[in-house]
Design an enzyme around this catalytic site. Structure first.
Site, short mmCIF file in Angstrom:
data_model
loop_
_atom_site.label_atom_id
_atom_site.label_comp_id
_atom_site.label_asym_id
_atom_site.label_seq_id
_atom_site.Cartn_x
_atom_site.Cartn_y
_atom_site.Cartn_z
N GLN A 32 0.83 -1.20 0.00
CA GLN A 32 0.00 0.00 0.00
C GLN A 32 0.86 1.25 0.00
O GLN A 32 0.34 2.35 -0.01
CB GLN A 32 -0.89 0.02 1.25
CG GLN A 32 -1.94 -1.09 1.30
CD GLN A 32 -2.66 -1.16 2.64
OE1 GLN A 32 -2.61 -2.18 3.31
NE2 GLN A 32 -3.32 -0.09 3.04
N PHE A 51 -6.03 -4.00 3.46
CA PHE A 51 -6.72 -3.73 4.73
C PHE A 51 -5.81 -3.08 5.77
O PHE A 51 -6.13 -3.11 6.95
CB PHE A 51 -7.37 -5.00 5.30
CG PHE A 51 -8.11 -5.81 4.28
CD1 PHE A 51 -9.25 -5.30 3.67
CD2 PHE A 51 -7.67 -7.08 3.90
CE1 PHE A 51 -9.93 -6.04 2.71
CE2 PHE A 51 -8.35 -7.81 2.94
CZ PHE A 51 -9.48 -7.29 2.34
N GLU A 61 0.56 -1.77 4.62
CA GLU A 61 0.96 -0.36 4.68
C GLU A 61 2.44 -0.26 5.06
O GLU A 61 3.21 0.40 4.39
CB GLU A 61 0.11 0.42 5.70
CG GLU A 61 0.49 1.90 5.72
CD GLU A 61 -0.45 2.76 6.56
OE1 GLU A 61 -1.54 2.29 6.93
OE2 GLU A 61 -0.08 3.91 6.84
N ARG A 89 -5.54 7.56 17.13
CA ARG A 89 -6.85 7.48 16.47
C ARG A 89 -7.86 6.78 17.38
O ARG A 89 -9.05 7.11 17.36
CB ARG A 89 -6.76 6.81 15.10
CG ARG A 89 -8.04 6.92 14.29
CD ARG A 89 -7.87 6.46 12.85
NE ARG A 89 -7.41 7.51 11.96
CZ ARG A 89 -8.21 8.36 11.29
NH1 ARG A 89 -9.52 8.29 11.44
NH2 ARG A 89 -7.71 9.28 10.50
N ARG A 134 -7.66 -1.40 8.80
CA ARG A 134 -8.94 -0.72 8.54
C ARG A 134 -9.58 -0.14 9.82
O ARG A 134 -10.05 -0.90 10.67
CB ARG A 134 -9.88 -1.73 7.90
CG ARG A 134 -11.00 -1.11 7.10
CD ARG A 134 -11.80 -2.21 6.45
NE ARG A 134 -12.59 -1.69 5.35
CZ ARG A 134 -13.24 -2.45 4.47
NH1 ARG A 134 -13.19 -3.77 4.56
NH2 ARG A 134 -13.95 -1.91 3.50
N PHE A 153 -7.80 1.72 11.91
CA PHE A 153 -6.55 2.25 12.44
C PHE A 153 -6.67 2.67 13.91
O PHE A 153 -6.31 3.77 14.28
CB PHE A 153 -6.15 3.45 11.57
CG PHE A 153 -4.69 3.78 11.55
CD1 PHE A 153 -3.78 2.95 10.93
CD2 PHE A 153 -4.22 4.96 12.13
CE1 PHE A 153 -2.43 3.27 10.88
CE2 PHE A 153 -2.87 5.28 12.10
CZ PHE A 153 -1.97 4.43 11.46
N THR A 203 -4.01 11.54 10.55
CA THR A 203 -3.81 12.43 11.70
C THR A 203 -2.38 12.96 11.71
O THR A 203 -2.08 13.94 12.38
CB THR A 203 -4.09 11.69 13.02
OG1 THR A 203 -3.28 10.52 13.09
CG2 THR A 203 -5.55 11.31 13.10
N ALA A 263 -5.92 5.31 5.58
CA ALA A 263 -6.76 6.33 6.22
C ALA A 263 -7.97 6.67 5.36
O ALA A 263 -8.47 7.79 5.40
CB ALA A 263 -5.94 7.59 6.53
N GLU A 268 -12.74 2.93 5.50
CA GLU A 268 -12.76 2.47 6.88
C GLU A 268 -14.09 2.64 7.62
O GLU A 268 -14.47 1.76 8.40
CB GLU A 268 -11.66 3.19 7.68
CG GLU A 268 -10.26 2.82 7.26
CD GLU A 268 -9.23 3.82 7.78
OE1 GLU A 268 -9.28 4.98 7.36
OE2 GLU A 268 -8.41 3.43 8.63
#
Lengths: 788, 481
Positions: free
Chosen positions: A220, A251, A255, A333, A365, A367, A465, A534, A736
């Site tokens: 990702q 998902f 990442e 988060r 997903r 996060f 964020t 995100a 998400e």
């Protein structure tokens, strides 16, 4: 150069075409751009690529301890095994051994200290995957075992953290709690979740003549793979190309954690000069890579006679595993979503990043958002039970207000809150109160099976964020035959990003999507990309692509205005045609003319999200550009003798602003809901006392199967409410937010359990609510009733 | 040498390694990469392919997990993969349905779904939700949430256009008949060999001559030795062509099931006489597994969590064992000695399973697992109790997941027999049940849960058999109520 086969249409024919609309532009429910290739087996994943005659395959030997010092590694037998070409340990890394994405702490291979069971120690490269695997098993590793910390509560008590804690504060919760009429404390364990992308982690690399690497990675985050491959090899980023056509699911699991696989491949390729591939078998994938963070939450809540929350103290302790990875932002988060949809006048939310000797937990997903919401939703149910109210009434009472009661614990004002209205809509369409009564009647007479019902909201903040990540780039070429080539920095993992970005560019140029070719995401086409994460893939890359398209379109308009001596307002693009005052020409003719007249037909595009900031020292700001909203109403049937359950009906109403593609959006909502439901029901991760993951394959780790879908699943998009913010075509992100609709499933199960105690006791059931936890929750209520 | 049709191409393989799975054969030997590996353990279905064979003069299509199927199973059959469905640049109707209905997102599970849908379409008369769930329970999708896949099944099965497989069905049948399995077939590669007998006698003799051989029935467990544990199986004897061991015969008093009959084939007769057996078979692994896996294999495997043995023991089933020309019959319960240890002797194999037909007892079976479909039991219970004049005259209760072997609950049975059929007796029997088992705590369930559930299943049996106007559906959670 010119398209000789194109039929010459008359002005009248062109005008007729001009007056009709695009079939595949923005808002149309067209199918996934790879749909036909998926179903025919022609869609290529990295493992499907043709291999080279001298291809190497890598398998890693991992640790048999959760915490230990490696005292000796004996590879002598391994080196003699058939097919073995290279055996690699930490000392073979020419550049930086650490592949931590944000902070250090993730060695590519163990140097000395083992920090989790399954941590890679030695990589074996051989002429086949099977040969590498068999050879790796012969490596002898001596350990000096150390005491592991496996429990998040123990880590919290010992302040064993991977990163410093953070606190959000609104009002004065200590005083407000002391004065609250009603008050209780609680705690909850929330399980992690295996991503279970169907395509396991994989990379394939090819060394280049410049001492660099062409990297095919199922990631990702191509730019980060590029950066880390360069740093591991000790070469510059401009020598590394990363190419990513599609993932078989991500998902969040790809990442950061795709990078070590790519780095190991690149390391072997660098040392041998041979093309190299590494694919993790399922069990290794589940053992080596991190998951959704399990959380431990404890809280102290005060409320009034109506059920309105007055004050809340909540500690959220994320089980980060052995290293920071993205845990800083993930626990942030969780804290940013502990309010979910509710105004809490006096709130103190504290987040802890606990270090345990398990794989480093990572993006998944939502996060951290889902883990933040679950305890608060549990509190809503608990208040309702204590006051003898319907849980939905307690929820609605606590919703953020429109003009007042609208400040979050991080001091962002909740604007454009549509939850009260859309709750009314779903209440009506799902017959909530009628079914509530019918269910009570059923439960009163059914000896074994009990029904449960729950309607829960989601308010999810959209933006990274980490504010600087909110940027994206795109690249568009128009060729002289009028076809368009499109690249952007986002990655396609099944979510339909490429389809949506295609539709956006189609809409700008007013051509059908079949004129637009998207190819692999590639660091040579679009540089310095943020991860596709995100939920921001379309918001960011769609806008960047739109900007690239608008740049070219403006050049075309300027050219036409000068050429035909008209005002730019007299030029209009529609359905493959261009009207210049009273004259019509096809898009293809325009492009041909523009080329001949030396107009540049290629452009990059760039976008950054406005308005957002966060002051970490003050714990205040506007971390989110906007919020996405949704609601789910779930009905479940629970076997009170075994704890088994099945969902009979689910109604969902979800907010995507003005939809870019309703078919894809509904697909995201349904898929997100089922994944969220799975997280809170059958998906249980179990480690043994040595820290070894026991649920390391689909035989033991149970994601929802087809019959787990609710028998009656009704999903609707919120209509006529486009995003008030200036997002791409006023759409909202959808990746998400729907995941957390699954919380309704968990609450419905607890509602059915509560029926056993005539709704007077709040079921004490951790997540996931496996049949075992459900039955034990029922037993606990039966005991409480006996004692009462 | 083995022979089979790779779609329409006749393949003859003489020196393939018999430890090669069909998935590996497709991807690594032939370079056909449409079929995906998702888990290599038969749990995700991404590798699903379809095998066609001639049954009663017609083609029968069945989905299987290619990751758990050794190449021996291809002999005499037609192998159809996702690449074979698109014909003359046109998607097959099942592929078109998946694309039209937005049934793919990441697309990695999709070829497997398409193959299961293809088999479903071939076997379904019309669209049926329960049949669709059954056909697709062994295919995991992590993206869609499945609703669009139901839509695709509906589109595929409601209106079935005839396809290019139908067009050449007669030729395919003739070509398959021409390569029908013959006795004496064998092949070898990489130092491993496989024998493919066609009769019980041939099998018995082979096994006498090769006592160390692994008997390969469906292979749905044996293949894991290769794909998950990376062991080598030196000699395989494949049972799939032993036609007399696939027979299912009903006599006046018994159902006799050849031990190599796939579970799918056992369904009809068992469900007819014992509806709960049918219910359990629906939840027994997945259709792909049941299309391969056999009742004999589920017994011989001797797993403490095999789903059929508790039911068969509660029904007082016997097995016929054969060694060379000698046969003997023993009660199934005496076959299981200890964890993975059985009473079979060297070169002895299970020839058939003999199940009594229903008598005055009421037979019920229960499977408790984290997920309804395609999961392994935490507890499996089979309860067969005969009540006459308000008293228990006979009780056979057998459990899986509670002990190192599938086992009867003898204390519990003693507490029931001779007693009045009342709630009090049930509670006494529940207390006795605790003495019968000391279950383990593992990742599937804790000891406490297993013990409680085992008791509750007996309580449930009582409710189900005594509640007036009892309705089956109100006592069980099933996927499609």
């Amino acid at each position: 150069m010119s398209n000789h086969s194109a039929p010459q249409l008359s002005q009248a024919e062109l005008e007729t075409l001009f007056k009709t609309h695009l079939k595949t532009g923005v808002g149309k429910g067209i199918k996934h751009e790879s749909g036909d290739k998926h179903v025919s087996g022609e869609a290529q994943y990295i493992d499907d690529k043709l291999e080279f005659p001298n291809q190497l395959h890598v398998y890693v030997r991992t640790s048999d301890y959760a915490h230990a010092k490696v005292t000796n590694i004996d590879i002598s037998e391994c080196l003699t095994m058939p097919g073995v070409v290279k055996v690699v340990t930490a000392k073979d890394v020419p550049g930086d051994l650490d592949v931590g994405p944000v902070l250090k702490g993730d060695p590519l291979l163990v140097e000395e200290l083992v920090e989790y069971y399954g941590q890679p120690i030695v990589a074996v490269a051989a002429t086949s995957h099977e040969a590498a695997l068999k050879a790796a098993k012969t490596i002898k590793i001596d350990y000096q075992p150390l005491a592991p910390i496996l429990d998040v509560k123990e880590a919290l008590e010992k302040e064993h953290f991977v990163q410093e804690s953070h606190q959000l504060k609104l009002g004065d919760s200590a005083t407000a709690l002391a004065h609250a009429k009603h008050r209780f404390q609680g705690e909850l364990h929330i399980g992690g979740q295996e991503h279970f992308y169907l395509e396991t982690q994989i990379a394939s690399v090819m060394p280049t003549e410049d001492g660099g690497m062409i990297v095919y990675s199922s990631t990702q985050n191509p730019t980060e793979v590029q950066k880390l491959v360069a740093s591991v090899l000790g070469i510059s980023m401009n020598k590394v190309l990363v190419d990513m056509r599609r993932m078989g699911g991500g998902f969040g699991g790809k990442e950061t954690q795709a990078a070590p696989i790519a780095c190991l491949c690149a390391l072997v390729a660098h040392l041998t000069g041979r093309p190299t591939k590494m694919r993790l078998p399922r069990m290794e994938d589940m053992t080596i890579t991190g998951k959704r963070h399990p959380f431990y939450a404890r809280y102290d809540v005060g409320y009034d006679d109506d059920g309105r929350i007055l004050a809340l103290d909540m500690d959220l302790a994320g089980n980060c595993g052995y290293s920071p990875d993205l845990s800083g932002s993930i626990v942030d988060r969780a804290m940013f979503h502990a309010d979910n949809a509710y105004f809490i006048e006096h709130a103190t939310i504290t987040g802890y990043r606990c270090k345990t000797n398990t794989a480093s937990n990572t993006a998944y997903r939502g996060f951290g958002g889902p883990q933040g919401m679950v305890p608060t939703e549990d509190i809503m149910d608990a208040i309702a039970r204590k006051l003898g109210k319907d849980p939905l009434d307690v929820r609605r009472l606590n919703y953020y207000g429109k003009e007042d009661r609208n400040i979050t614990p991080y001091h962002q004002i909740v604007e454009h809150n549509i939850l009260p209205e859309i709750t009314d809509e779903l209440l009506a369409s799902s017959d909530y109160y009628e079914r509530r009564e019918a269910i009570k009647a059923f439960n009163a007479t059914s000896p074994i099976l009990k029904k449960g019902l729950a309607l829960t909201p989601v308010k999810f903040g959209i933006s990274f964020t980490n504010s600087f990540l909110n940027q994206a780039g795109a690249l568009i070429h128009i060729y002289t035959d009028g076809t368009i080539h499109l690249n952007h920095g986002g990655t396609e993992m099944g979510q339909g990003l490429n389809t949506k970005v295609q539709q956006i560019v189609a809409e700008v140029f007013q051509v059908e999507t079949d004129k637009i070719q998207i190819t692999a995401t590639n660091t040579e086409k679009v540089p310095n990309t943020s991860p596709t994460a995100a939920s921001s893939g379309t918001d960011l890359n769609g806008k960047a692509a739109q900007n690239a398209a608008l740049t070219i379109k403006q050049r075309l308009i300027d050219f036409l205005a000068g050429y035909y001596r008209v005002h730019p307002e007299e030029i209009e693009f529609r359905n493959g045609q261009v009207r210049v005052r009273e004259t019509y020409l096809s898009f293809e003719s325009l492009i041909e003319m523009a080329y001949v007249n030396q107009i540049s037909l290629s452009s990059t595009g760039y976008y950054k999200t406005p308005k957002i900031y966060y002051d970490r020292d003050k714990a205040r700001g506007r971390p989110f550009y906007y919020f996405a909203y949704g609601l789910a109403c779930c009905e479940v049937l629970v076997d009170s003798f075994t704890g088994e359950y099945h969902f009979t009906r689910t109604d969902i109403l979800h907010d995507v602003g003005a939809t870019l593609n309703p078919a894809i959006d509904i697909g995201q909502i349904e898929g997100g809901f089922i994944q969220g439901m799975g997280w809170l029901t059958s998906e249980e991760l179990v480690w043994n006392e040595q820290g070894r993951l026991m649920t390391s394959g689909p035989a033991s780790y149970k994601i929802p199967a087809i019959a787990d879908m609710p028998n009656d699943l009704r999903v609707a998009l919120v209509e006529s409410r486009k995003n008030p913010e200036d997002t791409v075509y006023h759409s909202k992100a959808v990746g998400e937010p729907p995941f957390m609709l699954g919380i309704a499933a968990w609450c419905a199960i607890k509602d059915a359990v509560a029926s056993v105690g005539n709704y007077q006791y709040h079921p004490d059931i951790d997540a996931p609510a496996t049949p075992e936890r459900v039955l034990m929750g029922i037993e606990a209520i039966r005991k409480q009733m006996k004692n009462a | 040498m083995i022979q089979f049709l790779l779609n329409q191409e006749l393949r003859q393989e003489d020196n393939l390694d018999p430890n090669t799975t069909v998935l590996s054969y497709l991807r690594n030997t032939l370079g056909k990469t449409g079929t995906k590996e998702g888990c290599a353990s038969g749990d995700c279905g991404a590798c699903s392919v379809v095998l066609a064979e001639v049954i009663n003069g017609k083609l029968r299509y069945r989905s299987v997990n290619s990751c758990l199927t050794f190449v021996s199973a291809l002999h005499g059959k037609q192998l159809i993969t996702v690449e074979d469905l698109k014909h003359q640049q046109t998607l097959h109707s099942t592929q078109q349905a998946m694309a039209d209905c937005h049934g793919s997102q990441c697309g990695f599970c999709t070829p497997g779904f398409v193959m299961s849908l293809f088999a479903l379409q071939k076997n379904a008369d019309s669209y049926d939700v329960a049949q669709t769930s059954e056909a697709l329970a062994g295919n995991l999708c992590r993206c869609t949430g499945y609703r669009p896949i139901y839509d695709a099944a509906q589109q595929s099965c409601s209106n079935k256009p005839s396809d290019h497989f139908d067009a050449v069905e007669a030729q395919t049948i003739a070509r398959l008949q021409a390569i029908a399995p013959q006795s004496g077939t064998q092949f070898a590669g990489k130092g491993h060999q496989a024998y493919l007998p066609t009769s019980t006698a041939e099998l018995a003799e082979l096994y006498l001559n090769h006592p160390d051989a692994h008997l390969l029935a469906g292979g749905t467990d044996l293949a894991l030795e290769v794909t998950q544990f990376h062991r080598e199986l030196g000699t395989l004897i494949y049972l799939g062509n032993v036609s007399d061991m696939q027979q299912i015969v009903e006599t006046d008093s018994y159902i006799e099931i050849g031990s190599a009959a796939p579970l799918t084939d056992c369904y009809q007769v068992l469900a007819k006489h014992y509806p709960d057996f049918g219910e359990l078979l629906h939840r027994f692994a997945s259709l792909q597994i049941r299309n391969q896996g056999t009742l004999g294999g589920n017994i011989a495997n001797a797993s403490p969590i095999g789903d059929s043995p508790p039911l068969l023991i509660a029904l007082d089933a016997h097995i016929q064992l054969r060694q060379g020309d000698k046969t003997r019959r023993i009660p199934l319960e005496s076959y299981f000695l200890d964890y993975k240890k059985t009473a079979h002797q060297s070169s002895e194999f299970i020839e058939k399973i003999i199940i009594p037909k229903p008598n005055a007892a009421v037979f019920k079976a229960y499977k408790v697992s984290k997920r309804i479909d395609d999961d392994i039991s935490a507890v499996c219970a089979a309860i067969n109790i005969q009540v006459a004049d308000g008293k228990v005259v006979d009780a056979r209760l057998a459990f899986g997941g509670m002990a190192p072997t599938p086992k009867r609950a003898s204390h519990c049975e003693q507490a029931l027999v001779g007693q009045a059929w009342t709630q009090e007796t049930i509670e006494q029997a529940c207390s006795a049940l605790v003495k019968d088992f000391t279950p383990l705590t593992d990742f599937r369930a804790s000891k406490a849960y297993r013990q409680l559930v085992a008791q509750n299943l007996l309580r449930k049996y009582f409710v189900e058999t005594t509640t007036a106007s009892q309705d089956y559906l109100t006592t069980r959670v099933t996927a499609h109520v």
